[in-house]
Scaffold this motif. Structure first.
Motif, mmCIF file in Angstrom:
data_model
loop_
_atom_site.group_PDB
_atom_site.id
_atom_site.type_symbol
_atom_site.label_atom_id
_atom_site.label_comp_id
_atom_site.label_asym_id
_atom_site.label_seq_id
_atom_site.Cartn_x
_atom_site.Cartn_y
_atom_site.Cartn_z
ATOM 1 N N PHE A 1 0.730 -1.228 0.018
ATOM 2 C CA PHE A 1 0.004 -0.054 0.048
ATOM 3 C C PHE A 1 0.963 1.220 -0.019
ATOM 4 O O PHE A 1 2.042 1.141 0.268
ATOM 5 C CB PHE A 1 -0.830 0.107 1.064
ATOM 6 N N HIS A 2 0.190 2.257 -0.385
ATOM 7 C CA HIS A 2 0.974 3.645 -0.157
ATOM 8 C C HIS A 2 1.208 3.657 1.402
ATOM 9 O O HIS A 2 0.390 3.529 2.283
ATOM 10 C CB HIS A 2 0.093 4.979 -0.496
ATOM 11 N N GLY A 3 2.180 4.174 1.927
ATOM 12 C CA GLY A 3 2.777 4.358 3.318
ATOM 13 C C GLY A 3 1.786 5.134 4.095
ATOM 14 O O GLY A 3 1.103 4.417 5.083
ATOM 15 N N ASP A 4 1.337 6.218 3.712
ATOM 16 C CA ASP A 4 0.434 7.267 4.383
ATOM 17 C C ASP A 4 -0.849 6.551 4.562
ATOM 18 O O ASP A 4 -1.740 6.655 5.545
ATOM 19 C CB ASP A 4 0.436 8.532 3.717
ATOM 20 N N CYS A 5 -1.283 5.991 3.321
ATOM 21 C CA CYS A 5 -2.835 5.267 3.319
ATOM 22 C C CYS A 5 -2.909 4.176 4.193
ATOM 23 O O CYS A 5 -3.769 4.017 4.960
ATOM 24 C CB CYS A 5 -2.968 4.629 2.044
ATOM 25 N N ILE A 6 -1.903 2.975 4.645
ATOM 26 C CA ILE A 6 -1.913 2.086 5.292
ATOM 27 C C ILE A 6 -1.819 2.397 6.783
ATOM 28 O O ILE A 6 -2.487 1.778 7.553
ATOM 29 C CB ILE A 6 -1.155 0.806 4.813
ATOM 30 N N LYS A 7 -0.926 3.402 7.114
ATOM 31 C CA LYS A 7 -0.957 3.689 8.279
ATOM 32 C C LYS A 7 -2.221 4.430 9.053
ATOM 33 O O LYS A 7 -2.698 4.032 9.875
ATOM 34 C CB LYS A 7 0.395 4.913 8.542
ATOM 35 N N LYS A 8 -2.918 5.330 8.073
ATOM 36 C CA LYS A 8 -4.046 5.942 8.339
ATOM 37 C C LYS A 8 -5.298 4.546 8.522
ATOM 38 O O LYS A 8 -5.929 4.778 9.562
ATOM 39 C CB LYS A 8 -4.507 6.785 7.499
ATOM 40 N N TRP A 9 -5.086 3.898 7.677
ATOM 41 C CA TRP A 9 -6.049 2.695 7.831
ATOM 42 C C TRP A 9 -6.069 1.710 9.021
ATOM 43 O O TRP A 9 -6.975 1.494 9.814
ATOM 44 C CB TRP A 9 -6.004 1.621 6.473
ATOM 45 N N LEU A 10 -4.580 1.565 9.458
ATOM 46 C CA LEU A 10 -4.364 0.648 10.594
ATOM 47 C C LEU A 10 -4.683 1.611 11.810
ATOM 48 O O LEU A 10 -4.718 0.977 13.018
ATOM 49 C CB LEU A 10 -3.062 0.244 10.597
ATOM 50 N N ARG A 11 -4.884 2.729 11.797
ATOM 51 C CA ARG A 11 -5.315 3.495 13.071
ATOM 52 C C ARG A 11 -6.564 3.606 13.318
ATOM 53 O O ARG A 11 -7.020 4.214 14.344
ATOM 54 C CB ARG A 11 -4.612 4.890 12.843
ATOM 55 N N THR A 12 -7.461 2.949 12.210
ATOM 56 C CA THR A 12 -8.876 2.847 12.322
ATOM 57 C C THR A 12 -8.964 1.236 12.525
ATOM 58 O O THR A 12 -9.899 1.009 13.509
ATOM 59 C CB THR A 12 -9.563 3.356 11.165
ATOM 60 N N SER A 13 -8.255 0.338 11.897
ATOM 61 C CA SER A 13 -8.802 -0.857 12.028
ATOM 62 C C SER A 13 -7.513 -1.823 11.924
ATOM 63 O O SER A 13 -6.381 -1.421 11.167
ATOM 64 C CB SER A 13 -9.527 -1.460 10.871
ATOM 65 N N HIS A 14 -7.490 -2.821 12.833
ATOM 66 C CA HIS A 14 -6.101 -3.241 12.891
ATOM 67 C C HIS A 14 -6.132 -4.708 11.886
ATOM 68 O O HIS A 14 -5.322 -5.711 11.821
ATOM 69 C CB HIS A 14 -5.756 -4.293 14.054
ATOM 70 N N TYR A 15 -7.015 -4.921 10.962
ATOM 71 C CA TYR A 15 -7.116 -5.922 9.807
ATOM 72 C C TYR A 15 -6.440 -5.104 8.625
ATOM 73 O O TYR A 15 -6.854 -4.235 8.071
ATOM 74 C CB TYR A 15 -8.638 -6.228 9.695
#
Length: 234
Positions: free
Chosen positions: A209-223
């Motif tokens: 993933f794009h770094g910023d995208c996946i970091k933002k996602w994982l700060r919402t969901s751990h999946y």
């Protein structure tokens, strides 16, 4: 962990706008059709209780991404050739339309070509035809859980710990295979351009993933957005 009980996908599209002009731009020598597709993805997660009552847990809306496919009169003259041409364009585009099932993509292509045919059948005086389509893909994840035990502390969309995020994500070097891939969070191409490329990060499950995208996602969901691989939450 909640058990994934069912996954449902719905797919819809419609022609929302058509424009014709008899003015020929300098870049257009002959009749041309511009197919404009606006693609969006909605993801929702549900909890199913023992009494078959479902409860919405989370819902996310991905930004609309546009895709343009232009076709000359020569390309449009053969339905089979225009069908093949547009399918190839939608398969390789970074707009997110490449995520569609092949059957859905074929259905969308056939619909778009039929709509274009309605405007060209009469041999009108227009030289440029612009057609605008809205395309919506909806993903529903349904999980089994006893809702009587459900509270905010056990919510499915619990974020991963920052330390776990830093430990789990690995930097990915750019390669020639990357241009064919899209980030599943923002739906944009992973390749960037010759002047600027975003940082690419890989989950332990090997999805990129794009770094910023996946970091933002994982700060919402751990999946993981793709395979539901879990990142530690504590």
């Amino acid at each position: 962990m909640d058990d994934l009980y069912d996954f449902q996908e719905s797919f819809s599209y419609k022609l929302v706008k058509s424009e014709t002009t008899s003015v020929i731009p300098s870049s257009v020598r002959k009749f041309q059709i511009n197919f404009n597709f606006s693609f969006e993805l909605d993801v929702s997660e549900w909890i199913l209780s023992e009494d078959d009552e479902s409860q919405l847990v989370s819902q996310s809306h991905h930004p609309v991404v546009d895709c343009l496919v232009s076709m000359s009169s020569a390309q449009f003259s053969s339905f089979e050739e225009s069908q093949k041409y547009m399918e190839e364009k939608l398969t390789t585009t970074s707009s997110g339309l490449s995520r569609l099932k092949s059957s859905n993509r074929r259905e969308l292509v056939d619909y778009a070509l039929r709509e274009a045919g309605k405007y060209t059948a009469g041999g009108g005086a227009h030289r440029v035809l612009n057609l605008h389509f809205d395309v919506l893909l909806e993903h529903e994840y349904i999980y089994l859980r006893d809702i009587s035990n459900y509270d905010e502390s056990t919510r499915h969309m619990v974020p991963a710990e920052d330390s776990s995020i830093d430990h789990a994500l690995k930097t990915v070097e750019y390669s020639l295979d990357i241009p064919e891939m899209n980030c599943s969070v923002c739906l944009e191409s992973l390749s960037g351009d010759d002047y600027y490329r975003e940082e690419l990060l890989s989950m332990p499950c090997a999805h990129i993933f794009h770094g910023d995208c996946i970091k933002k996602w994982l700060r919402t969901s751990h999946y993981c957005p793709l395979c539901r691989f879990e990142i530690p939450i504590d």
